[in-house]
Structures are given as structure tokens and as C-alpha cells.
Design an enzyme around this catalytic site. Structure first.
Site: not given
Length: 375
Positions: A24, A26-28, A169, A173
Site C-alpha cells: 500500500g 502509495r497511500g498517505f 474497518y 483491522k
């Protein structure tokens, strides 16, 4: 004098650069993690994400990541973590995996979240074992201990998972975190989970929303609830501290298979924080509107029903105004970092106000650059 690798060999009179992988990527938060790993000079980074090819954002091509992709210090791999074969191929020759990939929290779709957050994490663990990866640092969430009903104040890692979660979510998680912690010590893999607070920093899309409606400052409920905001570079630092700790025999015994809250250690009123962001954006006296919970909650049930209707017709809208999210904005959510301080050696490197100013300055520079490009 030459340096020794794990196998005792000397390489070029200096330590050999090792490979790590970031899922992941390219996530923030992950973009900042990749940059920090490259800046350290200790790692080559396998940048993995869903897109078939990497698309560099404004300024990235001329900056650290662009240079690293050109000279081989970074390599992009298109990987779906739901595909074990792709994940395994990406982890070949890798010492450490930073697993940040997750489903979009804005989409409250249990099937999607379970597939990505739970089954995807299981694939990451299995691929680590197949490829003899030494350490897996998993990006979890402070939401894993939140039931959406009761506030949390200075909560620590002894707090159990709730019986019921407010959304898909948080629930998935938590399931993923359990898998990661259970995998510690099996087939030579060491694991650790990082639970960040509310992350902010350069690249945070939330700023564009505040900028769009910056003249109005909405407050839901009594406006007295606190949150634990954390600057993105401090979250990155927490991940790097966890990897460093697991790299030693003593640290592995102490921290392997554990989870750690990571915040700025500066809990503050949530609405005051948002107000400060608006002021930094140039809205010096935003018009305050207080909405009682008794009014907004019935509206949120109606809006949630609308989301479900749209979903049946294949229209997927970010589920912003739902009863669970409305309730979230009225509750305390603060966490203790004592365990991370004592066991990981974690300490925030950027104070919250410095981080806020840097975040807004970065947003304004990017906004001006896009404006000039479009003219």
C-alpha cells in the site's frame, strides 16, 4: 574496515544496503514511510501497490522517490495483497515488510474490508514465511479498541478488543492485528503492530475539505471531546523504531507479537484542532455553528439509508455522515504511549503545532502549483 552482513561477510568496506517492502506504498502515510526509508540510506525499497504502474505526484519525479526509482534504490511492483502469488514474488529477497495496505475506511463494506484487511494480511504473513522475511511491521489502528459508544481517555494496550465494533474497518483491522501478533515467532518471523492515532500531515486530503468550507466551523454535540492527533512523520518514526527494536535479540523478546499506540502525546480538543487548521489556511475567524446531537443523529440515519439505496444501484459514495461517524465526533479518544516509549524507544520528533504549520504550508504550495499549471 569492512562491515559484516548477517552471514558474517564483508561487502565493499561498508554495510550492504538491504531490501524492504512497503505494501500500500502509495497511500498517505506509506509515501512518507518510503521517503524516510530511502533517506536513511540503509534500505532499498520495493514499493508495492495496486496500480499497474507507478504514477508520481507533483514534485515526486524530481525528488527523492523519482531519483531512487531511476537509480534502482526503489523498485515499483504492482501487487494485489489478495493474490498470494503476487505478494510472494514481491517479497523475494526482502528482510523487512512494512504492511500498510488496507481497504478505504470511508467504504463501510464488510465483504471488501474482510477480503483486504483480513485475508490480505493473511497472505502477507504467509508470503513473509515463504520468503524467509525476518520482520513484519503492521500498520494497525487505534480504532481496534473503540466500540463507537464509549469514549476512551488515556487508553493503553491492556484495553481489550470490544465485543462490538462501530464499522467494518475497525472490526477487520482488529482481526488482522490478531493474525499478525499470533504469527510472531513462527518460521523465524518477528512481528509488531503500530496503532496510530488520528494521522495528519502533507498530502492529507482532509485539508481540501476544510479549505472548501473554511469560512464555517461546524461543531457537533457539546464540542468538549478530545482526540490524539499524530503528525505523519511521527507515525513513520514509530514504524522505524519498531523495526529497530525487533532487530535485536533483547528487543525481539520484549516487543515481538505486541501492539503499540503511537500519537503526538499532545491530546487536544478535536474542534480546537480543526479551528487551528482553518486559521492556518487563512480563515482567521471562521463562523462557528454548533449542531446538537439530537438534530444531526436522525439526519445521519436517513443519509445512511440513502447510501444503502445508492449501493444497490452500483453507486459507491464515501460514507461520511453515518450514525457511527456522528457519534465518533462527540467522544474522547486519547491513548497512552508509555509502552512505546519504554519498549520501542519512541518519542515524537515533530511537535503538533510544527506539524500543523508544515502540513498547511505544503498544501498551499501544492494548491498554488496546480493553479499555475492549469492557467
Amino acid at each position: 574496515m569492512g562491515s559484516q552482513r548477517d552471514d558474517g561477510s564483508v561487502v565493499g568496506g561498508r554495510p550492504e544496503t538491504r531490501w524492504c517492502a512497503v505494501t500500500g506504498a502509495r497511500g498517505f502515510m506509506a509515501r512518507h514511510l518510503v521517503a524516510a526509508l530511502l533517506r536513511s540510506g540503509e534500505w532499498r525499497v520495493r514499493v508495492t501497490d495496486l496500480a499497474p504502474a507507478i504514477v508520481l505526484g507533483p514534485g515526486e519525479n524530481e525528488a527523492l522517490l523519482g531519483d531512487a526509482l531511476r537509480d534502482g534504490r526503489a523498485v515499483y511492483a504492482s501487487v494485489d495483497i489478495c493474490n498470494l502469488h503476487q505478494v510472494t514474488k514481491a517479497f523475494e529477497g526482502v528482510d523487512v515488510v512494512f504492511h500498510t495496505a488496507a481497504a478505504d475506511p470511508g467504504k463501510n463494506n464488510f465483504k471488501l474490508h474482510y477480503k483486504v484487511n483480513v485475508e490480505g494480511t493473511k497472505n502477507v504473513i504467509d508470503a513473509c514465511k515463504i520468503c524467509k522475511v525476518k520482520r513484519l511491521i503492521h500498520t494497525s489502528s487505534s480504532a481496534v479498541v473503540f466500540d463507537g459508544v464509549h469514549g476512551l481517555f488515556n487508553a493503553n494496550e491492556s484495553l481489550p478488543y470490544p465485543d462490538k465494533f462501530p464499522d467494518a474497518y475497525a472490526q477487520t483491522k482488529a482481526e488482522a492485528e490478531k493474525l499478525v501478533m499470533k504469527a510472531n515467532g513462527i518460521d523465524g518471523l518477528l512481528t509488531c503492530c503500530i496503532r496510530p492515532g488520528s494521522i495528519f500531515g502533507p498530502g492529507d486530503i482532509f485539508l481540501s475539505t476544510l479549505d472548501r468550507y473554511g469560512r464555517t466551523h461546524l461543531i457537533v454535540g457539546n464540542g468538549k471531546n478530545c482526540d490524539d492527533f499524530v503528525y505523519v512523520e511521527n507515525v513513520v518514526h514509530g514504524h522505524i523504531c519498531a523495526n529497530g527494536t525487533l532487530s535485536t535479540m533483547e528487543g525481539a523478546k520484549k516487543s515481538g507479537g505486541k501492539a503499540y499506540f503511537i500519537t503526538n502525546m499532545e491530546p487536544m480538543n478535536m474542534w480546537d484542532f480543526i479551528y487551528m487548521v482553518q486559521e492556518e489556511l487563512g480563515y482567521k475567524r471562521p463562523f462557528k455553528i454548533r449542531i446538537p446531537l439530537l438534530i444531526i443523529k436522525p439526519v445521519s440515519y436517513l443519509v445512511e439509508w440513502g447510501y444503502k439505496v445508492l449501493y444497490r444501484y452500483g453507486i459507491h459514495q464515501p460514507q461520511v455522515l453515518t450514525p457511527a461517524r456522528v457519534k465518533y465526533t462527540t467522544l474522547n479518544r486519547t491513548f497512552s504511549c508509555n509502552r512505546a516509549i519504554e519498549e520501542l524507544g519512541y518519542k515524537p520528533t515533530v511537535p503538533i503545532m510544527d506539524g500543523l504549520k508544515t502540513t498547511v504550508e505544503s498544501y498551499i504550495r501544492l494548491k498554488n502549483k496546480v493553479f499555475l499549471t492549469e492557467r
